[in-house]
Design an enzyme around this catalytic site. Structure first.
Site, PDB file in Angstrom:
ATOM      1  N   TRP A   3       1.122  -1.303   0.029  1.00  0.00           N
ATOM      2  CA  TRP A   3      -0.101  -0.036  -0.047  1.00  0.00           C
ATOM      3  C   TRP A   3       1.000   1.114  -0.011  1.00  0.00           C
ATOM      4  CZ3 TRP A   3      -4.271  -1.381  -1.846  1.00  0.00           C
ATOM      5  CH2 TRP A   3      -4.948  -2.659  -1.428  1.00  0.00           C
ATOM      6  N   ASP A  12      -1.649   6.830   6.040  1.00  0.00           N
ATOM      7  CA  ASP A  12      -2.525   5.802   5.717  1.00  0.00           C
ATOM      8  C   ASP A  12      -2.919   4.945   6.937  1.00  0.00           C
ATOM      9  OD1 ASP A  12      -4.249   3.643   4.720  1.00  0.00           O
ATOM     10  OD2 ASP A  12      -2.996   3.133   3.074  1.00  0.00           O
ATOM     11  N   LYS A  34     -11.800  -2.268   7.310  1.00  0.00           N
ATOM     12  CA  LYS A  34     -11.123  -2.907   8.109  1.00  0.00           C
ATOM     13  C   LYS A  34     -11.505  -2.704   9.512  1.00  0.00           C
ATOM     14  CE  LYS A  34      -8.540  -3.207   4.415  1.00  0.00           C
ATOM     15  NZ  LYS A  34      -7.558  -2.396   3.820  1.00  0.00           N
TER      16      LYS A  34
END
Ligand SMILES: *Cc1c(COP(=O)(O)O)cnc(C)c1O
Length: 361
Positions: A102, A172, A196
């Site tokens: 990511w 993030d 999540k």
């Protein structure tokens, strides 16, 4: 009805109490005669929902007043472009730490809009650690410095923030939002896909310091400009109404049932401690991450044999422990133990692993 222990990395488990409340309110939300899925986002009753979601998030995360909370769509992946389009506009430079897939995607996307610099990477060891950072190597006039706080695929997390001085730190936090307290004032921008640890897929939360809004590149699409959403209270267009509502219920659960993020952190440390404790003593299974950088949320582990890994995943699934297969880039197993995973889920998983170890020794 039989519910399984779901160790998926995302979308992932939601607290059962939240699902029950949503079920109770499904056909008639608080006397409105409608489901939240059916109501106008501009109605009084929906204004109440989005307003509560924001105020609960501000309260639970202790977000300072000079930060805007935006409820967007497009996933964390859209933020990989939205952040540079809005922030990379002074020197046109930004720094990145590559701690996984990511983080690397955020870097590659930013490189399309300006000068993206890699200050450190842990790719040399399949991202199993967080690299040491030396502020002397940071770009002094960078428009921002980007990290991925918790690396969902590799199971590492930052426990110490980089010292970036006046350069805004952007993180993030998709897979660690609401898992423990975080000092929002240390960041310029925080962003997270909700699926999540916060709610269902479809919602992306952005927490941004106000002075970073209003400097977007001219080419920025209206929908990708933070200003658009800040000026319109996340109602420029139709927001992800139902995902925001479920997130509001999750925040209410964290505040009132768990007792806030300090308590949430204790529970998460306890769960992770049970699993890592077993992995450190097992002769069959071992964790893949350097102990000091271990995530509280995502726990990758392996045996020495691919056949045994596959057998474990299959037998675990049959026993009601699902989604334990590791990410395709790491192999082995990964147990994601987000906020909604009860302690019993981790205890029972460890019992099952012990039994598997005995039977297959
Ligand atoms: C899942 C994840 C993403 C991608 O999120 P989308 O909402 O699917 O775009 C980005 N970053 C991290 C850390 C993630 O865990």
């Amino acid at each position: 009805m039989k519910r399984v222990y779901n160790f998926s990395a995302g979308p992932s488990m939601l607290p059962e109490a939240v699902l029950r409340r949503a079920a109770d309110e499904m056909l008639d939300y608080q006397g409105s005669g409608q489901s939240v899925m059916e109501m106008s986002h501009r109605s009084k009753v929906y204004e109440g929902i989005i307003g509560s979601a924001e105020s609960l998030l501000r309260e639970v995360m202790n977000i300072p007043d000079n930060y805007k909370v935006l409820f967007l769509q497009g996933g964390a992946s859209s933020q990989f472009a939205m952040v540079p389009m809005n922030l990379m506009t002074k020197s046109g430079k930004a720094d990145f730490v590559l701690t996984g897939q990511w983080a690397t995607k955020a870097y590659k996307e930013a490189a399309r809009y300006g000068e993206a610099n890699v200050v450190a990477s842990s790719k040399d060891q399949t991202f199993c650690y967080i690299p040491e950072l030396d502020p002397a190597t940071f770009t002094k006039d960078a428009d921002y410095f980007h990290i991925c706080m918790n690396n969902t695929i590799y199971g590492t997390r930052f426990t110490k923030l980089p010292e970036t001085g006046d350069v805004p730190l952007v993180a993030d936090i998709s897979s660690c939002i609401l898992s423990e307290p975080i000092d929002v004032s240390k960041f310029g921008v925080l962003y997270a896909g909700a699926q999540k640890n916060m709610g269902p897929a479809g919602l992306t939360v952005v927490i941004i310091r106000e002075d970073l809004i209003g400097h977007a590149m001219d080419i920025t699409p209206t929908m990708f400009n933070y200003q658009t959403h800040a000026d319109n209270g996340s109602m420029f267009n139709t927001p992800p109404c139902y995902s925001i509502y479920i997130s509001m219920l999750v925040l209410d659960w964290i505040k009132n049932t768990i007792g806030g993020l300090e308590e949430m952190k204790k529970l998460n440390e306890k769960k992770a401690g049970i699993l890592y404790g077993y992995l450190d003593n097992s002769k069959m299974f071992r964790g893949t991450v350097v102990p000091k950088d271990r995530s509280l949320m995502n726990v990758p582990f392996v045996t020495d044999s691919d056949e045994l890994n596959a057998k474990f995943v299959k037998e675990a699934e049959a026993a009601g422990f699902v989604n334990l297969k590791g990410h395709r880039s790491v192999g082995g197993m990964r147990a994601s133990i987000y906020n909604a995973m009860p302690i019993e889920g981790v205890e029972k998983l460890v019992e099952f692993m012990k039994k598997f170890e005995e039977e297959n020794a």
